[in-house]
Design a protein around this motif. Structure first.
Motif, mmCIF file in Angstrom:
data_model
loop_
_atom_site.group_PDB
_atom_site.id
_atom_site.type_symbol
_atom_site.label_atom_id
_atom_site.label_comp_id
_atom_site.label_asym_id
_atom_site.label_seq_id
_atom_site.Cartn_x
_atom_site.Cartn_y
_atom_site.Cartn_z
ATOM 1 N N TRP A 168 0.962 -1.182 -0.225
ATOM 2 C CA TRP A 168 -0.193 -0.001 0.015
ATOM 3 C C TRP A 168 0.742 1.340 0.090
ATOM 4 N N ALA A 169 2.043 1.197 0.670
ATOM 5 C CA ALA A 169 2.760 2.317 0.653
ATOM 6 C C ALA A 169 3.343 2.678 -0.790
ATOM 7 N N ALA A 170 3.712 1.732 -1.488
ATOM 8 C CA ALA A 170 4.170 1.779 -2.929
ATOM 9 C C ALA A 170 2.952 2.408 -3.833
ATOM 10 N N ARG A 171 1.907 2.387 -3.238
ATOM 11 C CA ARG A 171 0.707 3.053 -3.908
ATOM 12 C C ARG A 171 0.389 4.520 -3.575
ATOM 13 N N GLY A 172 1.331 4.875 -2.872
ATOM 14 C CA GLY A 172 1.447 6.323 -2.166
ATOM 15 C C GLY A 172 0.436 6.464 -1.113
ATOM 16 N N LYS A 173 0.044 5.381 -0.414
ATOM 17 C CA LYS A 173 -0.977 5.680 0.806
ATOM 18 C C LYS A 173 0.072 5.929 1.903
ATOM 19 N N SER A 174 -0.469 6.958 2.881
ATOM 20 C CA SER A 174 -0.095 7.367 4.012
ATOM 21 C C SER A 174 -0.079 6.098 5.237
ATOM 22 N N SER A 175 0.663 6.268 6.321
ATOM 23 C CA SER A 175 0.641 5.189 7.260
ATOM 24 C C SER A 175 -0.945 5.400 7.875
ATOM 25 N N TRP A 176 -1.596 6.401 8.129
ATOM 26 C CA TRP A 176 -2.863 6.619 8.507
ATOM 27 C C TRP A 176 -3.784 5.976 7.686
ATOM 28 N N GLU A 177 -3.567 6.246 6.316
ATOM 29 C CA GLU A 177 -4.456 5.557 5.245
ATOM 30 C C GLU A 177 -4.277 3.950 5.299
ATOM 31 N N ILE A 178 -3.176 3.419 5.247
ATOM 32 C CA ILE A 178 -2.829 2.034 5.241
ATOM 33 C C ILE A 178 -3.656 1.221 6.550
ATOM 34 N N GLY A 179 -3.404 2.172 7.761
ATOM 35 C CA GLY A 179 -4.003 1.496 9.118
ATOM 36 C C GLY A 179 -5.508 1.349 8.634
#
Length: 279
Positions: free
Chosen positions: A229-240
């Motif tokens: 998900w980080a590779a798709r540009g998501k922040s830690s909050w969004e991934i959480g």
């Protein structure tokens, strides 16, 4: 200058013949006297310092400093294979290294520009360095591909060149140099940067062979999910939110991924995870 040229050529032994031949050809080009002297000083310093370095990160920083002499604050080194965008899983080779603006790196992967990057397409077909502006103007370049250049310019990468570095077994790497102004790089500057790129590729390839690891690092399921998900540009909050865990837990897993992949940032960790076929 002649002694410097011979020294540079002598140090490319052991590299793939195609790269060796390219560097020998470039180093034999006749430069005006003043340009010879200026290049001899700066390139001589680059060679002298690079010869004593044993870590790829140090070599990258040294090359970045050398590129500043030509008003190029941003550089990127990316190994690829001829039939894929990125190296095949488990293939030993140098790591991705770049100092591009963080927001552009994030945007690049979020938009999937690695799948349509015209620099990658052009590098598969070219041997010598090429200007980004020439690719932009080329009739075969699509509007989607031009958008990659247009958006890069909004993040400060307005002009640049890329150097294809072809090696054995169909593998190659791309070294790019970028500047924030609209002024094109001079022909002599392109040659200087191309020589430095070849030498850098030689050094990091040798170091990669010395430190090669045959198997990809093992990531847990949660670590793979987070870095994907980080590779798709998501922040830690969004991934959480997506995974139903806290942002702190996401940061914990991404930190583990960065350690396992020997990466200083989550962006580079994501690139390496793709390289290994982990995600």
């Amino acid at each position: 200058m002649e002694r410097l040229r011979i020294n540079a050529i002598s140090q490319i032994r052991g590299l793939a013949p195609s790269v060796s031949d390219q560097l020998s050809l470039i180093a034999s080009i006749h430069f005006p006297k003043a340009a010879k002297e200026a290049f001899a000083v700066e390139f001589g310093r680059f060679l002298a310092h690079a010869d004593g370095l044993g870590q790829t990160e140090q070599l990258f920083d040294l090359l970045a400093d050398f590129a500043l002499n030509f008003d190029c604050p941003w550089i990127a080194y990316r190994p690829l294979s001829s039939d894929q965008r990125l190296l095949k899983p488990g293939r030993n080779g140098p790591a991705v290294m770049l100092n591009y603006p963080h927001e552009w790196r994030k945007r690049y992967f979020k938009m999937g520009y690695d799948r349509i990057d015209p620099i990658i397409k052009t590098s598969r077909k070219r041997v010598g360095a090429f200007r980004w502006s020439d690719v932009y103007k080329d009739a075969s370049t699509t509007e989607d591909e031009r958008r990659v250049f247009d958006e890069a310019a909004t993040f400060g990468l307005r002009r640049g060149i890329s150097v294809p570095l072809h090696g054995p077994h169909g593998g190659f790497a791309i070294m790019s140099f970028a500047r924030p102004c609209d002024r094109e790089l001079r022909n002599s500057t392109v040659i200087y940067l191309q020589i430095a790129a070849f030498y850098f590729h030689l050094k990091v390839s040798k170091l990669a062979n010395l430190n090669a690891v045959g198997e990809a690092p093992k990531l847990s399921l949660r670590e793979r999910e987070c870095i994907s998900w980080a590779a798709r540009g998501k922040s830690s909050w969004e991934i959480g939110k997506i995974l139903g865990i806290s942002a702190n837990t996401v940061n914990f897993h991404i930190k583990n991924v960065k350690t396992k992949l020997n990466s200083a940032s989550r962006t580079v960790a994501a690139i390496k995870a793709v390289d290994f076929g982990i995600i």
